[in-house]
Every structure is written in structure tokens, then in C-alpha cells.
Design an enzyme around this catalytic site. Structure first.
Site, PDB file in Angstrom:
ATOM      1  N   ARG A 124      -0.591  -9.210  13.299  1.00  0.00           N
ATOM      2  CA  ARG A 124      -1.115  -7.925  12.193  1.00  0.00           C
ATOM      3  C   ARG A 124      -2.012  -8.516  11.317  1.00  0.00           C
ATOM      4  NH1 ARG A 124       4.327  -5.058  10.464  1.00  0.00           N
ATOM      5  NH2 ARG A 124       3.042  -4.077   9.208  1.00  0.00           N
ATOM      6  N   LYS A 132       0.974  -1.417   0.044  1.00  0.00           N
ATOM      7  CA  LYS A 132      -0.056  -0.022  -0.005  1.00  0.00           C
ATOM      8  C   LYS A 132       0.878   1.162   0.035  1.00  0.00           C
ATOM      9  CE  LYS A 132      -1.772  -0.976   3.930  1.00  0.00           C
ATOM     10  NZ  LYS A 132      -1.138  -2.304   4.289  1.00  0.00           N
ATOM     11  N   ARG A 171      11.386  -1.788  10.801  1.00  0.00           N
ATOM     12  CA  ARG A 171      10.369  -1.453  11.765  1.00  0.00           C
ATOM     13  C   ARG A 171      10.229  -2.400  12.772  1.00  0.00           C
ATOM     14  NH1 ARG A 171       5.291   0.075   7.892  1.00  0.00           N
ATOM     15  NH2 ARG A 171       4.384  -1.095   9.776  1.00  0.00           N
ATOM     16  N   ARG A 175      -9.473   1.381   8.507  1.00  0.00           N
ATOM     17  CA  ARG A 175      -8.820   0.108   9.006  1.00  0.00           C
ATOM     18  C   ARG A 175     -10.054  -0.605   9.542  1.00  0.00           C
ATOM     19  NH1 ARG A 175      -3.391   0.724   8.966  1.00  0.00           N
ATOM     20  NH2 ARG A 175      -2.315  -1.018   8.973  1.00  0.00           N
ATOM     21  N   ARG A 209      11.860  -5.829   4.442  1.00  0.00           N
ATOM     22  CA  ARG A 209      11.631  -4.281   4.470  1.00  0.00           C
ATOM     23  C   ARG A 209      12.535  -3.537   5.196  1.00  0.00           C
ATOM     24  NH1 ARG A 209       5.906  -2.110   5.337  1.00  0.00           N
ATOM     25  NH2 ARG A 209       5.907  -3.333   7.378  1.00  0.00           N
TER      26      ARG A 209
HETATM   27  P1  AP5 Z   1       4.935  -1.471   1.492  1.00  0.00           P
HETATM   28  O1  AP5 Z   1       4.585  -0.917   0.831  1.00  0.00           O
HETATM   29  O2  AP5 Z   1       5.658  -1.054   2.961  1.00  0.00           O
HETATM   30  O3  AP5 Z   1       3.701  -2.257   2.455  1.00  0.00           O
HETATM   31  P2  AP5 Z   1       2.382  -2.006   3.337  1.00  0.00           P
HETATM   32  O4  AP5 Z   1       1.149  -2.457   2.844  1.00  0.00           O
HETATM   33  O5  AP5 Z   1       2.547  -0.158   3.211  1.00  0.00           O
HETATM   34  O6  AP5 Z   1       2.649  -2.430   4.429  1.00  0.00           O
HETATM   35  P3  AP5 Z   1       2.472  -1.996   6.356  1.00  0.00           P
HETATM   36  O7  AP5 Z   1       3.472  -2.719   6.835  1.00  0.00           O
HETATM   37  O8  AP5 Z   1       3.056  -0.585   5.829  1.00  0.00           O
HETATM   38  O9  AP5 Z   1       1.268  -1.745   6.334  1.00  0.00           O
HETATM   39  P4  AP5 Z   1       0.604  -2.163   7.666  1.00  0.00           P
HETATM   40  O10 AP5 Z   1      -0.822  -1.593   7.331  1.00  0.00           O
HETATM   41  O11 AP5 Z   1       0.771  -3.222   8.623  1.00  0.00           O
HETATM   42  O12 AP5 Z   1       1.328  -0.783   8.300  1.00  0.00           O
HETATM   43  P5  AP5 Z   1       0.767   0.710   8.809  1.00  0.00           P
HETATM   44  O13 AP5 Z   1       2.052   1.452   8.796  1.00  0.00           O
HETATM   45  O14 AP5 Z   1      -0.057   1.110   7.954  1.00  0.00           O
HETATM   46  O15 AP5 Z   1       5.643  -3.127   1.276  1.00  0.00           O
HETATM   47  C1  AP5 Z   1       6.110  -4.069   1.966  1.00  0.00           C
HETATM   48  C2  AP5 Z   1       7.370  -4.599   1.719  1.00  0.00           C
HETATM   49  O16 AP5 Z   1       7.291  -5.073   0.336  1.00  0.00           O
HETATM   50  C3  AP5 Z   1       8.446  -3.545   1.256  1.00  0.00           C
HETATM   51  O17 AP5 Z   1       9.569  -3.960   1.806  1.00  0.00           O
HETATM   52  C4  AP5 Z   1       8.404  -3.345  -0.067  1.00  0.00           C
HETATM   53  O18 AP5 Z   1       9.583  -2.709  -0.490  1.00  0.00           O
HETATM   54  C5  AP5 Z   1       7.908  -4.717  -0.592  1.00  0.00           C
HETATM   55  N1  AP5 Z   1       7.342  -4.630  -1.877  1.00  0.00           N
HETATM   56  C6  AP5 Z   1       6.278  -3.661  -2.137  1.00  0.00           C
HETATM   57  N2  AP5 Z   1       5.672  -3.830  -3.253  1.00  0.00           N
HETATM   58  C7  AP5 Z   1       6.280  -4.882  -3.640  1.00  0.00           C
HETATM   59  C8  AP5 Z   1       6.322  -5.902  -4.801  1.00  0.00           C
HETATM   60  N3  AP5 Z   1       5.163  -5.516  -5.852  1.00  0.00           N
HETATM   61  N4  AP5 Z   1       6.866  -6.835  -5.220  1.00  0.00           N
HETATM   62  C9  AP5 Z   1       7.855  -7.027  -4.006  1.00  0.00           C
HETATM   63  N5  AP5 Z   1       8.093  -6.457  -3.083  1.00  0.00           N
HETATM   64  C10 AP5 Z   1       7.342  -5.321  -2.977  1.00  0.00           C
HETATM   65  O19 AP5 Z   1       0.306   0.701  10.506  1.00  0.00           O
HETATM   66  C11 AP5 Z   1       1.330   0.115  11.233  1.00  0.00           C
HETATM   67  C12 AP5 Z   1       0.628   0.193  12.571  1.00  0.00           C
HETATM   68  O20 AP5 Z   1      -0.149   1.297  12.947  1.00  0.00           O
HETATM   69  C13 AP5 Z   1      -0.960  -0.675  12.517  1.00  0.00           C
HETATM   70  O21 AP5 Z   1      -0.231  -2.120  12.763  1.00  0.00           O
HETATM   71  C14 AP5 Z   1      -1.680  -0.057  13.768  1.00  0.00           C
HETATM   72  O22 AP5 Z   1      -1.151  -0.561  14.932  1.00  0.00           O
HETATM   73  C15 AP5 Z   1      -1.333   1.259  13.351  1.00  0.00           C
HETATM   74  N6  AP5 Z   1      -2.227   1.949  12.497  1.00  0.00           N
HETATM   75  C16 AP5 Z   1      -1.920   2.500  11.378  1.00  0.00           C
HETATM   76  N7  AP5 Z   1      -3.211   2.957  10.743  1.00  0.00           N
HETATM   77  C17 AP5 Z   1      -4.453   2.926  11.806  1.00  0.00           C
HETATM   78  C18 AP5 Z   1      -5.693   2.951  11.762  1.00  0.00           C
HETATM   79  N8  AP5 Z   1      -6.284   3.506  10.662  1.00  0.00           N
HETATM   80  N9  AP5 Z   1      -6.337   2.534  12.601  1.00  0.00           N
HETATM   81  C19 AP5 Z   1      -5.736   2.004  13.844  1.00  0.00           C
HETATM   82  N10 AP5 Z   1      -4.311   1.692  13.939  1.00  0.00           N
HETATM   83  C20 AP5 Z   1      -3.743   2.274  12.880  1.00  0.00           C
HETATM   84 MG    MG Z   2       2.987   1.047   4.791  1.00  0.00          MG
END
Ligand code: AP5
Ligand code: MG
Length: 214
Positions: free
Chosen positions: A171, A13, A160, A88, A127
Site C-alpha cells: 500500500r 486521514k 483490517r 487517490r 490499529r
Molecule cells: P487512520 O486514521 O486509520 O489512518 P488512515 O490515514 O485513515 O489510514 P487507512 O489505512 O485507512 O488509509 P488507507 O488510505 O490505506 O485506507 P483506505 O481505507 O482509504 O490511522 C491509522 C492508525 O494510527 C490508527 O490505529 C489510529 O488510531 C492511529 N493514529 C491516528 N492518528 C494518530 C496520531 N496522531 N498518533 C498516533 N496514532 C495515530 O483504503 C483501503 C483500500 O481501499 C485501498 O488500499 C484501496 O484498495 C481501496 N480504495 C479506497 N479508496 C480508493 C480510491 N479512491 N481509489 C482506489 N482504491 C481505493
Molecule cells: Mg482510513
């Protein structure tokens, strides 16, 4: 253009949202990045959010919703934005819809980046993230130009805290229980589009651009 990115943790994402934001000149709004910036700066919000994030749990809606609504009310979001990691939960989606309806506005498209769980665990361990600008890399698939340094802003890259395999498993469970229902929610509104997130970063992006420009 108002876009929501849906998908499991690690589906890509953030990677895609940054590319969309650059191409269309709209802000990339990531609640995860906002929380991580607050943790890094040692704020009260950061301390509270960290308690949940380190366990792979969602930060409570009361904290998250206000932050997001304040962010999208800013001047730079008036022409559009790409939301990454919000909503979410169904209640978060309902609050966002209500706020937009009051402004006679609406989300244009929800892009679901579809990646099976078995691919996710492998992606997370490789990552590396930039806590300054939110860019993400992968040591094999998407390496930075200089090892350990962000291409965009030159800051050091880190693993991270919530990318440990045990936390990733939590997660994923939280995703299936609380976030996946949003796929039906946006399908019901007729704005859901799904892309195969297992393809290369550029192929996924091309599929998203095709959707956005239809
Ligand atoms: P990446 O682009 O980093 O993936 P992502 O979908 O952004 O994954 P996140 O881990 O950031 O998502 P998340 O939803 O758990 O975390 P968030 O920060 O939102 O890609 C992943 C890896 O794959 C990278 O290494 C990338 O280079 C690689 N990659 C990408 N595309 C690729 C491809 N096509 N092929 C190969 N490799 C590829 O949230 C973190 C925490 O914050 C949550 O757990 C929660 O506690 C809190 N939080 C955030 N938002 C909320 C909310 N709205 N409500 C409640 N809690 C929240
Ligand atoms: Mg992300």
C-alpha cells in the site's frame, strides 16, 4: 466547506476526518469505508473491490469514481464534506474537479497529513477498526474506552485484512507511485496545506482547525 484529506495509508486521514466531520457538522466520506461496508454486506461491488484491497492495490478508477460522485450528490453533502481516501490518482482528481466545475463549485482545501513510512508500519499493526461506522483506534495511542468495542456505535472492533505488514508495504508503494503526485496537483491549485501527522491526534487536529479557520 469541501475538504480533501491526503496522506499515506495509516497517516491518520480517517481519524482526523471523523473529528472534522463532527466539529463542522459535515459528512465524512471515505471510499475505503464504502468498500469495506460492501465487503461486509457481501455485495458484488464488495467482492470486486476485495480482490484489489487484499493485495494493497487500488480499486480501478471506473468503480471508484462513480461511487464517490453518487455519494457527494446526496442531499447531506450539499453544504460540504470531508473526503478521506479520494482522490487517490490524478485521473480521480480530474474527474472530481470536472464534476464540481460543472456545478460552479470547487474543493476549498486539501490537507496533507504528513507521516514518514517508518512510523506507518508501527501504527498499522496496532490499529483496530470499526466496520460499522468507520472509526479507527490504536491499541496503545488511541484505545477505545472498552477494549474491543467502538466508542461511537458499540460494535466490535477488528484488525483490517489489509493491515498485515506485507500488504502495508504494498500500500505504501502504491501510495508513493499513484497518490503522492496529488500533493503537487493541489499545491499547483494553491489549496494544499500540510500538517505534521507524527504529533498526537489532538495536536494534529488543532493544526487542521487552525488551517480551516484561517
Ligand atoms: P487512520 O486514521 O486509520 O489512518 P488512515 O490515514 O485513515 O489510514 P487507512 O489505512 O485507512 O488509509 P488507507 O488510505 O490505506 O485506507 P483506505 O481505507 O482509504 O490511522 C491509522 C492508525 O494510527 C490508527 O490505529 C489510529 O488510531 C492511529 N493514529 C491516528 N492518528 C494518530 C496520531 N496522531 N498518533 C498516533 N496514532 C495515530 O483504503 C483501503 C483500500 O481501499 C485501498 O488500499 C484501496 O484498495 C481501496 N480504495 C479506497 N479508496 C480508493 C480510491 N479512491 N481509489 C482506489 N482504491 C481505493
Ligand atoms: Mg482510513
Amino acid at each position: 466547506m469541501k475538504i480533501i484529506m491526503l496522506g499515506a495509508p495509516g497517516a491518520g486521514k480517517g481519524t482526523q476526518a471523523i473529528m472534522i466531520a463532527e466539529k463542522y457538522g459535515i459528512p465524512h466520506v471515505s471510499t475505503g469505508d464504502i468498500f469495506r461496508a460492501n465487503i461486509k454486506n457481501g455485495t458484488e461491488l464488495g467482492r470486486e473491490a476485495k480482490k484489489y484491497m487484499d493485495q494493497g492495490l487500488l480499486v480501478p478508477d471506473e468503480l471508484t469514481v462513480k461511487i464517490l460522485l453518487d455519494r457527494v450528490a446526496k442531499e447531506d453533502c450539499q453544504k460540504g464534506y470531508v473526503l478521506d481516501g479520494f482522490p487517490r490518482t490524478i485521473p480521480q482528481a480530474e474527474v472530481l474537479d470536472k464534476a464540481l466545475t460543472e456545478m460552479e463549485d470547487a474543493i476549498d482545501v486539501a490537507v496533507n497529513v504528513d507521516v514518514p513510512d517508518e512510523n506507518i508500519i508501527r501504527r498499522m499493526s496496532g490499529r483496530r477498526a470499526c466496520l460499522s461506522c468507520g472509526a479507527t483506534y490504536h491499541i496503545e495511542h488511541v484505545p477505545p474506552k472498552t477494549e474491543g468495542i467502538c466508542d461511537h456505535c458499540g460494535q466490535p472492533l477488528v484488525l483490517r485484512d489489509d493491515d498485515k505488514p506485507e500488504t502495508v508495504k504494498n500500500r505504501l508503494k502504491v501510495y508513493h507511485d499513484q497518490t503522492q503526485p496529488l500533493i503537487d496537483y493541489y499545491a499547483g491549485k494553491g489549496i494544499l496545506r500540510t500538517v505534521d501527522g507524527t504529533r498526537s491526534m489532538n495536536d494534529v487536529f488543532a493544526a487542521i482547525v487552525e488551517i480551516l479557520e484561517k
